[in-house]
Scaffold this motif. Sequence first.
Motif, PDB file in Angstrom:
ATOM      1  N   GLU A  74       0.821  -1.223   0.000  1.00  0.00           N
ATOM      2  CA  GLU A  74       0.000   0.000   0.000  1.00  0.00           C
ATOM      3  C   GLU A  74       0.858   1.278   0.000  1.00  0.00           C
ATOM      4  O   GLU A  74       0.312   2.371  -0.072  1.00  0.00           O
ATOM      5  CB  GLU A  74      -0.911   0.031   1.238  1.00  0.00           C
ATOM      6  N   GLY A  75       2.175   1.126   0.151  1.00  0.00           N
ATOM      7  CA  GLY A  75       3.055   2.297   0.194  1.00  0.00           C
ATOM      8  C   GLY A  75       2.847   3.156   1.435  1.00  0.00           C
ATOM      9  O   GLY A  75       2.981   4.374   1.385  1.00  0.00           O
ATOM     10  N   LEU A  76       2.509   2.516   2.540  1.00  0.00           N
ATOM     11  CA  LEU A  76       2.213   3.260   3.771  1.00  0.00           C
ATOM     12  C   LEU A  76       3.446   3.921   4.373  1.00  0.00           C
ATOM     13  O   LEU A  76       3.333   4.808   5.206  1.00  0.00           O
ATOM     14  CB  LEU A  76       1.573   2.332   4.816  1.00  0.00           C
ATOM     15  N   ASN A  77       4.625   3.482   3.957  1.00  0.00           N
ATOM     16  CA  ASN A  77       5.850   4.055   4.519  1.00  0.00           C
ATOM     17  C   ASN A  77       6.268   5.350   3.818  1.00  0.00           C
ATOM     18  O   ASN A  77       7.204   6.005   4.259  1.00  0.00           O
ATOM     19  CB  ASN A  77       6.990   3.033   4.472  1.00  0.00           C
ATOM     20  N   ASP A  78       5.576   5.735   2.755  1.00  0.00           N
ATOM     21  CA  ASP A  78       5.881   6.991   2.038  1.00  0.00           C
ATOM     22  C   ASP A  78       7.361   7.139   1.721  1.00  0.00           C
ATOM     23  O   ASP A  78       7.932   8.230   1.846  1.00  0.00           O
ATOM     24  CB  ASP A  78       5.429   8.212   2.856  1.00  0.00           C
ATOM     25  N   GLY A  79       8.013   6.065   1.364  1.00  0.00           N
ATOM     26  CA  GLY A  79       9.432   6.142   1.007  1.00  0.00           C
ATOM     27  C   GLY A  79      10.383   6.102   2.187  1.00  0.00           C
ATOM     28  O   GLY A  79      11.592   6.138   2.006  1.00  0.00           O
ATOM     29  N   LEU A  80       9.850   6.042   3.393  1.00  0.00           N
ATOM     30  CA  LEU A  80      10.718   5.936   4.568  1.00  0.00           C
ATOM     31  C   LEU A  80      11.360   4.550   4.583  1.00  0.00           C
ATOM     32  O   LEU A  80      10.744   3.585   4.143  1.00  0.00           O
ATOM     33  CB  LEU A  80       9.903   6.111   5.855  1.00  0.00           C
ATOM     34  N   PRO A  81      12.573   4.448   5.117  1.00  0.00           N
ATOM     35  CA  PRO A  81      13.211   3.127   5.189  1.00  0.00           C
ATOM     36  C   PRO A  81      12.358   2.164   6.027  1.00  0.00           C
ATOM     37  O   PRO A  81      11.848   2.536   7.082  1.00  0.00           O
ATOM     38  CB  PRO A  81      14.539   3.398   5.895  1.00  0.00           C
ATOM     39  N   LEU A  82      12.212   0.951   5.544  1.00  0.00           N
ATOM     40  CA  LEU A  82      11.396  -0.043   6.258  1.00  0.00           C
ATOM     41  C   LEU A  82      11.958  -0.357   7.637  1.00  0.00           C
ATOM     42  O   LEU A  82      11.201  -0.660   8.549  1.00  0.00           O
ATOM     43  CB  LEU A  82      11.271  -1.324   5.426  1.00  0.00           C
ATOM     44  N   GLU A  83      13.300  -0.263   7.778  1.00  0.00           N
ATOM     45  CA  GLU A  83      13.910  -0.523   9.094  1.00  0.00           C
ATOM     46  C   GLU A  83      13.373   0.472  10.129  1.00  0.00           C
ATOM     47  O   GLU A  83      13.078   0.105  11.263  1.00  0.00           O
ATOM     48  CB  GLU A  83      15.444  -0.416   9.034  1.00  0.00           C
ATOM     49  N   GLN A  84      13.257   1.747   9.707  1.00  0.00           N
ATOM     50  CA  GLN A  84      12.751   2.786  10.616  1.00  0.00           C
ATOM     51  C   GLN A  84      11.283   2.510  10.947  1.00  0.00           C
ATOM     52  O   GLN A  84      10.873   2.593  12.103  1.00  0.00           O
ATOM     53  CB  GLN A  84      12.897   4.172   9.957  1.00  0.00           C
ATOM     54  N   CYS A  85      10.502   2.167   9.941  1.00  0.00           N
ATOM     55  CA  CYS A  85       9.086   1.857  10.145  1.00  0.00           C
ATOM     56  C   CYS A  85       8.929   0.669  11.089  1.00  0.00           C
ATOM     57  O   CYS A  85       8.050   0.663  11.951  1.00  0.00           O
ATOM     58  CB  CYS A  85       8.410   1.563   8.806  1.00  0.00           C
ATOM     59  N   GLN A  86       9.792  -0.325  10.904  1.00  0.00           N
ATOM     60  CA  GLN A  86       9.744  -1.510  11.768  1.00  0.00           C
ATOM     61  C   GLN A  86      10.031  -1.118  13.223  1.00  0.00           C
ATOM     62  O   GLN A  86       9.340  -1.585  14.139  1.00  0.00           O
ATOM     63  CB  GLN A  86      10.751  -2.554  11.290  1.00  0.00           C
ATOM     64  N   MET A  87      11.040  -0.256  13.424  1.00  0.00           N
ATOM     65  CA  MET A  87      11.361   0.183  14.793  1.00  0.00           C
ATOM     66  C   MET A  87      10.156   0.869  15.421  1.00  0.00           C
ATOM     67  O   MET A  87       9.793   0.584  16.561  1.00  0.00           O
ATOM     68  CB  MET A  87      12.543   1.164  14.782  1.00  0.00           C
ATOM     69  N   TRP A  88       9.526   1.782  14.666  1.00  0.00           N
ATOM     70  CA  TRP A  88       8.369   2.502  15.190  1.00  0.00           C
ATOM     71  C   TRP A  88       7.221   1.549  15.495  1.00  0.00           C
ATOM     72  O   TRP A  88       6.564   1.650  16.512  1.00  0.00           O
ATOM     73  CB  TRP A  88       7.908   3.574  14.201  1.00  0.00           C
ATOM     74  N   PHE A  89       6.991   0.613  14.565  1.00  0.00           N
ATOM     75  CA  PHE A  89       5.913  -0.359  14.753  1.00  0.00           C
ATOM     76  C   PHE A  89       6.155  -1.186  16.019  1.00  0.00           C
ATOM     77  O   PHE A  89       5.253  -1.367  16.833  1.00  0.00           O
ATOM     78  CB  PHE A  89       5.813  -1.290  13.539  1.00  0.00           C
ATOM     79  N   GLU A  90       7.394  -1.679  16.173  1.00  0.00           N
ATOM     80  CA  GLU A  90       7.698  -2.532  17.328  1.00  0.00           C
ATOM     81  C   GLU A  90       7.608  -1.764  18.641  1.00  0.00           C
ATOM     82  O   GLU A  90       7.129  -2.307  19.636  1.00  0.00           O
ATOM     83  CB  GLU A  90       9.069  -3.194  17.141  1.00  0.00           C
ATOM     84  N   GLU A  91       8.052  -0.492  18.640  1.00  0.00           N
ATOM     85  CA  GLU A  91       7.915   0.344  19.844  1.00  0.00           C
ATOM     86  C   GLU A  91       6.431   0.469  20.214  1.00  0.00           C
ATOM     87  O   GLU A  91       6.048   0.305  21.363  1.00  0.00           O
ATOM     88  CB  GLU A  91       8.462   1.754  19.597  1.00  0.00           C
ATOM     89  N   GLU A  92       5.624   0.777  19.210  1.00  0.00           N
ATOM     90  CA  GLU A  92       4.191   0.997  19.438  1.00  0.00           C
ATOM     91  C   GLU A  92       3.499  -0.299  19.856  1.00  0.00           C
ATOM     92  O   GLU A  92       2.658  -0.301  20.748  1.00  0.00           O
ATOM     93  CB  GLU A  92       3.555   1.572  18.163  1.00  0.00           C
ATOM     94  N   ALA A  93       3.868  -1.416  19.209  1.00  0.00           N
ATOM     95  CA  ALA A  93       3.272  -2.710  19.546  1.00  0.00           C
ATOM     96  C   ALA A  93       3.615  -3.097  20.982  1.00  0.00           C
ATOM     97  O   ALA A  93       2.764  -3.610  21.722  1.00  0.00           O
ATOM     98  CB  ALA A  93       3.764  -3.779  18.565  1.00  0.00           C
ATOM     99  N   LYS A  94       4.858  -2.835  21.384  1.00  0.00           N
ATOM    100  CA  LYS A  94       5.288  -3.143  22.749  1.00  0.00           C
ATOM    101  C   LYS A  94       4.497  -2.292  23.748  1.00  0.00           C
ATOM    102  O   LYS A  94       4.023  -2.789  24.770  1.00  0.00           O
ATOM    103  CB  LYS A  94       6.796  -2.878  22.883  1.00  0.00           C
ATOM    104  N   GLN A  95       4.345  -1.003  23.405  1.00  0.00           N
ATOM    105  CA  GLN A  95       3.581  -0.094  24.266  1.00  0.00           C
ATOM    106  C   GLN A  95       2.127  -0.544  24.354  1.00  0.00           C
ATOM    107  O   GLN A  95       1.534  -0.542  25.428  1.00  0.00           O
ATOM    108  CB  GLN A  95       3.665   1.336  23.712  1.00  0.00           C
ATOM    109  N   LEU A  96       1.580  -0.966  23.233  1.00  0.00           N
ATOM    110  CA  LEU A  96       0.195  -1.440  23.180  1.00  0.00           C
ATOM    111  C   LEU A  96       0.024  -2.675  24.059  1.00  0.00           C
ATOM    112  O   LEU A  96      -0.937  -2.772  24.822  1.00  0.00           O
ATOM    113  CB  LEU A  96      -0.176  -1.766  21.721  1.00  0.00           C
TER     114      LEU A  96
END
Length: 130
Positions: A74-96
């Motif tokens: 879906e291109g949800l990362n808007d060109g951002l590196p996937l590694e960065q997106c993964q870090m953000w996702f994992e931080e948020e998932a852990k917080q959740l």
Amino acid sequence: EDFSTSLTKENKHFKALDETNQRALFNVRTQHLQQQFEQKKAKLKEVFLDKLKQHNLLTSGATWKQVSETVTKEGLNDGLPLEQCQMWFEEEAKQLATDTATSSASSTHKPTKVHLGSLLEEVKQRSAEE
């Protein structure tokens, strides 16, 4: 002390002051740029996580492996590196997960309220007994 020596000393003094001012100015600019960078990064993170929420990808128990396919497709990362997106996702998932665990634990265990006054009385009594 002759005029030439005095002038040389003054010149060195002003050069040192100028270098100090230049360093201070550089530090202020660097700090400002760092703040701007952090603000932009926080905004990008917020936008990315909002997109995940809109697509119902940020749920308790979701893994990056499951989510990354949709992010890429879906291109949800808007060109951002996937590694960065993964870090953000994992931080948020852990917080959740932490938030979920905390809220379920607090709903089953109601802490008893202890008033400081009664605690103080108990301490006084024990001190008197000793």
